[in-house]
Design a protein around this motif. Structure first.
Motif, PDB file in Angstrom:
ATOM      1  N   LEU A   9      46.542  29.565  94.704  1.00 33.43           N
ATOM      2  CA  LEU A   9      46.654  28.230  94.260  1.00 33.43           C
ATOM      3  C   LEU A   9      45.799  28.328  93.008  1.00 33.43           C
ATOM      4  CD1 LEU A   9      45.523  26.530  97.507  1.00 33.43           C
ATOM      5  CD2 LEU A   9      47.881  26.938  96.637  1.00 33.43           C
ATOM      6  N   GLY A  10      46.051  27.319  92.052  1.00 34.34           N
ATOM      7  CA  GLY A  10      45.070  27.044  91.065  1.00 34.34           C
ATOM      8  C   GLY A  10      45.352  27.782  89.719  1.00 34.34           C
ATOM      9  N   LEU A  11      44.354  28.033  89.055  1.00 35.72           N
ATOM     10  CA  LEU A  11      44.268  28.803  87.500  1.00 35.72           C
ATOM     11  C   LEU A  11      44.329  30.282  87.649  1.00 35.72           C
ATOM     12  CD1 LEU A  11      42.148  26.108  85.668  1.00 35.72           C
ATOM     13  CD2 LEU A  11      44.444  26.310  85.376  1.00 35.72           C
ATOM     14  N   CYS A  12      43.548  30.804  88.432  1.00 34.38           N
ATOM     15  CA  CYS A  12      43.127  31.998  88.547  1.00 34.38           C
ATOM     16  C   CYS A  12      43.919  32.781  89.714  1.00 34.38           C
ATOM     17  CB  CYS A  12      41.461  32.341  88.943  1.00 34.38           C
ATOM     18  SG  CYS A  12      40.903  33.741  88.404  1.00 34.38           S
ATOM     19  N   LEU A  13      45.222  33.244  89.538  1.00 36.29           N
ATOM     20  CA  LEU A  13      45.963  34.005  90.178  1.00 36.29           C
ATOM     21  C   LEU A  13      46.086  35.252  90.134  1.00 36.29           C
ATOM     22  CD1 LEU A  13      49.193  31.416  89.664  1.00 36.29           C
ATOM     23  CD2 LEU A  13      46.890  31.096  91.163  1.00 36.29           C
ATOM     24  N   ALA A  63      51.364  28.052  93.592  1.00 31.06           N
ATOM     25  CA  ALA A  63      51.620  27.702  95.016  1.00 31.06           C
ATOM     26  C   ALA A  63      51.109  26.551  95.221  1.00 31.06           C
ATOM     27  CB  ALA A  63      51.346  28.803  96.021  1.00 31.06           C
ATOM     28  N   VAL A  64      51.441  25.718  96.508  1.00 27.75           N
ATOM     29  CA  VAL A  64      50.798  24.572  96.814  1.00 27.75           C
ATOM     30  C   VAL A  64      50.271  24.793  98.267  1.00 27.75           C
ATOM     31  CG1 VAL A  64      52.560  23.269  95.519  1.00 27.75           C
ATOM     32  CG2 VAL A  64      52.821  24.022  97.832  1.00 27.75           C
ATOM     33  N   PRO A  65      49.362  23.737  98.358  1.00 26.01           N
ATOM     34  CA  PRO A  65      48.470  24.223  99.856  1.00 26.01           C
ATOM     35  C   PRO A  65      49.364  23.466 101.055  1.00 26.01           C
ATOM     36  CG  PRO A  65      47.524  22.277  98.644  1.00 26.01           C
ATOM     37  CD  PRO A  65      48.559  22.922  97.877  1.00 26.01           C
ATOM     38  N   LEU A  66      50.345  24.173 101.593  1.00 27.55           N
ATOM     39  CA  LEU A  66      51.070  23.857 102.516  1.00 27.55           C
ATOM     40  C   LEU A  66      51.519  25.225 103.354  1.00 27.55           C
ATOM     41  CD1 LEU A  66      53.053  21.385 103.329  1.00 27.55           C
ATOM     42  CD2 LEU A  66      54.639  22.341 101.939  1.00 27.55           C
ATOM     43  N   GLU A  67      51.693  24.864 104.677  1.00 19.77           N
ATOM     44  CA  GLU A  67      51.965  25.867 105.799  1.00 19.77           C
ATOM     45  C   GLU A  67      53.629  26.018 105.790  1.00 19.77           C
ATOM     46  OE1 GLU A  67      50.677  28.784 108.483  1.00 19.77           O
ATOM     47  OE2 GLU A  67      49.395  27.469 107.236  1.00 19.77           O
ATOM     48  N   LYS A 123      49.160  28.119 102.636  1.00 17.44           N
ATOM     49  CA  LYS A 123      49.692  28.226 101.239  1.00 17.44           C
ATOM     50  C   LYS A 123      51.079  28.780 101.254  1.00 17.44           C
ATOM     51  CE  LYS A 123      45.090  29.504  99.445  1.00 17.44           C
ATOM     52  NZ  LYS A 123      44.278  30.721  98.657  1.00 17.44           N
ATOM     53  N   MET A 124      51.987  28.140 100.179  1.00 21.01           N
ATOM     54  CA  MET A 124      53.292  28.647 100.113  1.00 21.01           C
ATOM     55  C   MET A 124      53.794  28.228  98.775  1.00 21.01           C
ATOM     56  SD  MET A 124      55.685  25.663 102.286  1.00 21.01           S
ATOM     57  CE  MET A 124      57.185  26.749 101.772  1.00 21.01           C
ATOM     58  N   HIS A 125      54.806  28.874  98.397  1.00 18.62           N
ATOM     59  CA  HIS A 125      55.505  28.362  97.098  1.00 18.62           C
ATOM     60  C   HIS A 125      56.594  27.394  97.433  1.00 18.62           C
ATOM     61  CE1 HIS A 125      53.995  30.860  93.710  1.00 18.62           C
ATOM     62  NE2 HIS A 125      53.661  31.792  94.672  1.00 18.62           N
ATOM     63  N   ALA A 126      56.155  26.244  97.645  1.00 20.69           N
ATOM     64  CA  ALA A 126      57.027  24.901  97.974  1.00 20.69           C
ATOM     65  C   ALA A 126      57.584  24.177  96.951  1.00 20.69           C
ATOM     66  CB  ALA A 126      56.283  24.079  99.000  1.00 20.69           C
ATOM     67  N   CYS A 127      57.422  24.700  95.889  1.00 15.42           N
ATOM     68  CA  CYS A 127      57.955  24.127  94.413  1.00 15.42           C
ATOM     69  C   CYS A 127      58.674  24.821  93.638  1.00 15.42           C
ATOM     70  CB  CYS A 127      56.656  23.538  93.656  1.00 15.42           C
ATOM     71  SG  CYS A 127      57.334  22.168  92.674  1.00 15.42           S
TER      72      CYS A 127
END
Length: 396
Positions: free
Chosen positions: A30-34, A86-90, A104-108
Motif C-alpha cells: 500500500l501507499g507510495l513506498c512499494l 494495492a488496497v486494504p482489503l482481505e 491487503k490485495m490488488h482489488a483494483c
C-alpha cells in the motif's frame, strides 16, 4: 498508414507479464513506498535488456519506476502510465496467486496494469524500428496517496521530455476484448470534508443547560443533501455524501458531548460546481451553528482533480483502436464519480485513459471487491491497444 500491433503479436510478451503479475499479486503493498513491487518491476525490465531504467522518481520515499525505450527514428515522446499499489482489503478469490498478506490485495487491477505495461515494454524492446520515444511509468500511491502528483512534482515531464500521456484501467463491467473511451471529463474531483460543531456539554436530563452539537450535526447531514438538489444545475453531476458522524461515548448515553464531527466526500466535474459545493457547504454549516448558538469549523480538502481526457486525442486514440480491434470492440464509455490521480499527469500534458474490458464467465466482480482479480486474458488486448496508440502518436 496506421501502425497496428495486433494482440496476437503480444502473446509471448504477455506470458512474461502475466507471470510477474501473479508474483506482484501475492505480495501487495500500500501507499507510495512499494519496495517489493519496485524490485519485481525493475528485475523484469532488466531481463528485457533495457538500460535506461530509473528508480525513486517522485522522491526518496516514492518508489516510482521509469523505463525509457528509444525508437530508431525521431518523433514525439509518449508517457505510458501504470499504477502499482494495492488496497486494504482481505482477498477472497482463492486464486493460486492470491494475496499472502493479511488485509491487503490488488482489488483494483493495478497488478494487471503493471503486467500490461511490462508486456508492452518487452515487445517494444525487441522491436525498436519505430519513431519517437516511449516512457513507461510505473506509479505507486494511486489509492489516495497522489503518487502521480509526486512524480509530476519531481520533474517527470521535464526530465523525460514527455509530450503526451496515455494509460488504461481495468473495467469489470466491460466485456473481455472490448475497450472504452471517454472524451472530456472521465472521473470526478475527489474531495473530502470535515465539519466540526463545538457546543457545550452537559447532562442529557438538563438539555436547556447545554448546546448540543450532535443535534446540530444531524441537522447538517440532512441539510447537506440540499446542496446538490437545489444549488447544482440538474444537467450537471455532483455528489455530497456524509459517511461518518463522531460524537459522544457509547457507554455514556446521558452525556451531551462537547463536539460532533461529520466526515464525508464530495464529487464533481466542472470547477464551478466544485466551488459551488464548497461555498454552500460553509453557508449551511455556519447557518446551523448560528441557529444552535455554537461554533463550527469546516475543512474542505481537494484530493484528486477531475480527470479530463483531451477530446481531440480521444478521437485519435479510439480511431486507432477501431482499426486494431474492429469498431464493435471500441465503446463510447461513460464517466464515473470515482477519483483517478492520472488526472495530475493530464493537467501537465494532454492525453487520455481508456477502459479495458475484464468481464467473462469467470471475471465479473467489481473493483475494490474481495473477489476481484484482473483477467489475464485482457493483457494482450491492453498492451496491443496501448502500444498502437503510443506508436502512432509518437510518429505524428
Amino acid at each position: 498508414m496506421t501502425i497496428l500491433i495486433k494482440p496476437e503479436q503480444m502473446a509471448e510478451s504477455a506470458k512474461i507479464g502475466t507471470d510477474i503479475r501473479h508474483k506482484i499479486h501475492e505480495e501487495p503493498e500500500l501507499g507510495l513506498c512499494l519496495h517489493k513491487t519496485q524490485e519485481k518491476i525493475t528485475k523484469g525490465l532488466a531481463s528485457f535488456s533495457l538500460n535506461e531504467v530509473y528508480e525513486y522518481v517522485g522522491g526518496k520515499d516514492v518508489t516510482g519506476v521509469v523505463a525509457v525505450i528509444r525508437g530508431t527514428k525521431p518523433g514525439k515522446t509518449i508517457g505510458l502510465r501504470a499504477d502499482s499499489d494495492a488496497v486494504p482489503l482481505e482477498e477472497k478469490t482463492n486464486a493460486a496467486w492470491a494475496s499472502r498478506v493479511k488485509g491487503k490485495m490488488h482489488a483494483c487491477g493495478h497488478d494487471g496494469h503493471v503486467a500490461t505495461l511490462l508486456t508492452l515494454c518487452h515487445y517494444a524492446a525487441q522491436h525498436r524500428d519505430f519513431a519517437g520515444t516511449l516512457v513507461a511509468i510505473f506509479q505507486p500511491g494511486e489509492e489516495g496517496f497522489a503518487g502521480a502528483k509526486h512524480m509530476i512534482a519531481d520533474g517527470l515531464v521535464e526530465r523525460f521530455g514527455i509530450d503526451e500521456f496515455y494509460a488504461l484501467h481495468a473495467e469489470p463491467s466491460l466485456n473481455l476484448g472490448d475497450v472504452g473511451f471517454i472524451p472530456g471529463y472521465a472521473t470526478a474531483n475527489a474531495d473530502k470534508f470535515e465539519i466540526t460543531f463545538k457546543g457545550k456539554g452537559g447532562h442529557g436530563s438538563r438539555p436547556h443547560m447545554t448546546k448540543d452539537p450532535l443535534v446540530a450535526a444531524c441537522e447538517c447531514v440532512l441539510a447537506l443533501e440540499t446542496i446538490v438538489a437545489r444549488s447544482v444545475d440538474p444537467m450537471k453531476t455532483a455528489v455530497v455524501s456524509a459517511g461518518c458522524i463522531q460524537s459522544g461515548f457509547g457507554d455514556g448515553p446521558s452525556v451531551v458531548p462537547q463536539e460532533a464531527k461529520i466526515s464525508g466526500t464530495a464529487r464533481s466535474f466542472e470547477p464551478e460546481v466544485q466551488e459551488t459545493i464548497i461555498r454552500r457547504m460553509k453557508q449551511v454549516a455556519d447557518g446551523i451553528a448560528l441557529a444552535n448558538d455554537m461554533e463550527v469549523e469546516v475543512e474542505y480538502t481537494k484530493l484528486y482533480p477531475a480527470m479530463f481526457n483531451t477530446p481531440k486525442l480521444v478521437e485519435k486514440a479510439s480511431g486507432y483502436a477501431k482499426e486494431l480491434l474492429g469498431e464493435e470492440r471500441v465503446k463510447q464509455w461513460h464517466r464515473t464519480c470515482g477519483g483517478e490521480d492520472f488526472s495530475f499527469m493530464l493537467l501537465a500534458k494532454p492525453g487520455c485513459l481508456f477502459r479495458l474490458g475484464m468481464k467473462d464467465e469467470t471475471h465479473f466482480a467489481s473493483v475494490h471487491h474481495p473477489m476481484f482479480d484482473f483477467n489475464d486474458k485482457a493483457i494482450q488486448v491492453g498492451a496491443a491497444t496501448l502500444l498502437t496508440i503510443a506508436l502512432n502518436r509518437a510518429a505524428s
